[in-house]
Design a protein around this motif. Sequence first.
Motif, PDB file in Angstrom:
ATOM      1  N   LYS A  22     -10.011   5.423   1.411  1.00 59.51           N
ATOM      2  CA  LYS A  22      -8.943   6.387   1.147  1.00 59.51           C
ATOM      3  C   LYS A  22      -7.705   5.669   0.618  1.00 59.51           C
ATOM      4  CE  LYS A  22     -10.047  10.578   1.805  1.00 59.51           C
ATOM      5  NZ  LYS A  22     -10.075  11.470   0.659  1.00 59.51           N
ATOM      6  N   VAL A  23      -7.342   4.560   1.249  1.00 60.85           N
ATOM      7  CA  VAL A  23      -6.175   3.792   0.808  1.00 60.85           C
ATOM      8  C   VAL A  23      -6.382   3.319  -0.628  1.00 60.85           C
ATOM      9  CG1 VAL A  23      -4.873   1.653   1.158  1.00 60.85           C
ATOM     10  CG2 VAL A  23      -5.458   3.085   3.121  1.00 60.85           C
ATOM     11  N   LYS A  24      -7.575   2.858  -0.927  1.00 64.66           N
ATOM     12  CA  LYS A  24      -7.887   2.394  -2.284  1.00 64.66           C
ATOM     13  C   LYS A  24      -7.746   3.541  -3.283  1.00 64.66           C
ATOM     14  CE  LYS A  24     -11.635   0.364  -4.963  1.00 64.66           C
ATOM     15  NZ  LYS A  24     -13.040   0.000  -4.973  1.00 64.66           N
ATOM     16  N   GLU A  25      -8.253   4.714  -2.939  1.00 65.65           N
ATOM     17  CA  GLU A  25      -8.134   5.881  -3.818  1.00 65.65           C
ATOM     18  C   GLU A  25      -6.672   6.246  -4.055  1.00 65.65           C
ATOM     19  OE1 GLU A  25     -10.360   9.238  -2.354  1.00 65.65           O
ATOM     20  OE2 GLU A  25     -12.132   7.993  -2.007  1.00 65.65           O
ATOM     21  N   ILE A  26      -5.880   6.229  -2.997  1.00 63.03           N
ATOM     22  CA  ILE A  26      -4.461   6.571  -3.112  1.00 63.03           C
ATOM     23  C   ILE A  26      -3.741   5.571  -4.008  1.00 63.03           C
ATOM     24  CG2 ILE A  26      -2.283   6.703  -1.828  1.00 63.03           C
ATOM     25  CD1 ILE A  26      -4.005   7.856   0.526  1.00 63.03           C
ATOM     26  N   LEU A  27      -4.005   4.284  -3.809  1.00 63.78           N
ATOM     27  CA  LEU A  27      -3.362   3.255  -4.629  1.00 63.78           C
ATOM     28  C   LEU A  27      -3.764   3.381  -6.093  1.00 63.78           C
ATOM     29  CD1 LEU A  27      -3.563   0.142  -2.295  1.00 63.78           C
ATOM     30  CD2 LEU A  27      -1.527   1.424  -2.953  1.00 63.78           C
ATOM     31  N   GLU A  28      -5.023   3.669  -6.349  1.00 61.04           N
ATOM     32  CA  GLU A  28      -5.474   3.851  -7.729  1.00 61.04           C
ATOM     33  C   GLU A  28      -4.784   5.051  -8.375  1.00 61.04           C
ATOM     34  OE1 GLU A  28      -9.723   4.084  -7.367  1.00 61.04           O
ATOM     35  OE2 GLU A  28      -9.948   1.902  -7.296  1.00 61.04           O
ATOM     36  N   THR A  29      -4.638   6.131  -7.619  1.00 59.52           N
ATOM     37  CA  THR A  29      -3.968   7.323  -8.136  1.00 59.52           C
ATOM     38  C   THR A  29      -2.503   7.033  -8.435  1.00 59.52           C
ATOM     39  OG1 THR A  29      -5.459   8.750  -6.874  1.00 59.52           O
ATOM     40  CG2 THR A  29      -3.402   9.737  -7.660  1.00 59.52           C
ATOM     41  N   LEU A  30      -1.828   6.360  -7.507  1.00 61.21           N
ATOM     42  CA  LEU A  30      -0.419   6.022  -7.719  1.00 61.21           C
ATOM     43  C   LEU A  30      -0.249   5.121  -8.933  1.00 61.21           C
ATOM     44  CD1 LEU A  30       0.794   5.398  -4.070  1.00 61.21           C
ATOM     45  CD2 LEU A  30       1.420   7.298  -5.566  1.00 61.21           C
ATOM     46  N   THR A  31      -1.130   4.160  -9.073  1.00 62.51           N
ATOM     47  CA  THR A  31      -1.061   3.244 -10.209  1.00 62.51           C
ATOM     48  C   THR A  31      -1.260   4.013 -11.512  1.00 62.51           C
ATOM     49  OG1 THR A  31      -1.920   1.447  -8.843  1.00 62.51           O
ATOM     50  CG2 THR A  31      -2.050   1.162 -11.221  1.00 62.51           C
ATOM     51  N   LYS A  32      -2.200   4.946 -11.525  1.00 64.30           N
ATOM     52  CA  LYS A  32      -2.467   5.747 -12.721  1.00 64.30           C
ATOM     53  C   LYS A  32      -1.220   6.534 -13.121  1.00 64.30           C
ATOM     54  CE  LYS A  32      -4.710   9.790 -12.912  1.00 64.30           C
ATOM     55  NZ  LYS A  32      -5.749  10.750 -12.632  1.00 64.30           N
ATOM     56  N   TYR A  33      -0.570   7.175 -12.143  1.00 64.07           N
ATOM     57  CA  TYR A  33       0.613   7.972 -12.456  1.00 64.07           C
ATOM     58  C   TYR A  33       1.806   7.089 -12.800  1.00 64.07           C
ATOM     59  CZ  TYR A  33      -1.735  12.252 -11.198  1.00 64.07           C
ATOM     60  OH  TYR A  33      -2.603  13.307 -11.176  1.00 64.07           O
ATOM     61  N   GLU A  34       1.904   5.949 -12.182  1.00 62.28           N
ATOM     62  CA  GLU A  34       3.008   5.031 -12.464  1.00 62.28           C
ATOM     63  C   GLU A  34       2.976   4.594 -13.928  1.00 62.28           C
ATOM     64  OE1 GLU A  34       4.921   1.314 -10.131  1.00 62.28           O
ATOM     65  OE2 GLU A  34       2.826   1.069 -10.727  1.00 62.28           O
ATOM     66  N   GLU A  35       1.794   4.380 -14.452  1.00 68.05           N
ATOM     67  CA  GLU A  35       1.647   3.960 -15.845  1.00 68.05           C
ATOM     68  C   GLU A  35       2.066   5.061 -16.808  1.00 68.05           C
ATOM     69  OE1 GLU A  35      -2.440   2.838 -16.021  1.00 68.05           O
ATOM     70  OE2 GLU A  35      -2.121   0.956 -14.946  1.00 68.05           O
ATOM     71  N   GLN A  36       2.015   6.323 -16.383  1.00 69.67           N
ATOM     72  CA  GLN A  36       2.352   7.438 -17.256  1.00 69.67           C
ATOM     73  C   GLN A  36       3.859   7.626 -17.410  1.00 69.67           C
ATOM     74  OE1 GLN A  36       0.391  10.947 -15.862  1.00 69.67           O
ATOM     75  NE2 GLN A  36      -1.649  10.184 -16.302  1.00 69.67           N
ATOM     76  N   PHE A  37       4.635   7.151 -16.433  1.00 70.44           N
ATOM     77  CA  PHE A  37       6.076   7.365 -16.456  1.00 70.44           C
ATOM     78  C   PHE A  37       6.790   6.102 -16.907  1.00 70.44           C
ATOM     79  CE2 PHE A  37       4.559  10.376 -13.251  1.00 70.44           C
ATOM     80  CZ  PHE A  37       5.071  11.549 -13.787  1.00 70.44           C
TER      81      PHE A  37
END
Length: 64
Positions: A22-37
């Motif tokens: 779950k932590v890995k999924e959350i970090l991957e999601t945050l990283t994905k969105y961080e790259e968009q902004f």
Amino acid sequence: MAVRREELYKIIDNISERNLEKVKEILETLTKYEEQFEEVEPTNDEKKVIEEAMNEDFHSFDRG
């Protein structure tokens, strides 16, 4: 009904692995969105307001 130590360790390992996933999924999601902004530079008016706020005394409440 007694539970053996090995069984407890297996249960703990399973829970830990699920939590890590779950932590890995959350970090991957945050990283994905961080790259968009992109970082946005404040406007001159916003800079002025920020500077004024930083130079003044700040009180989180009024004493009335």
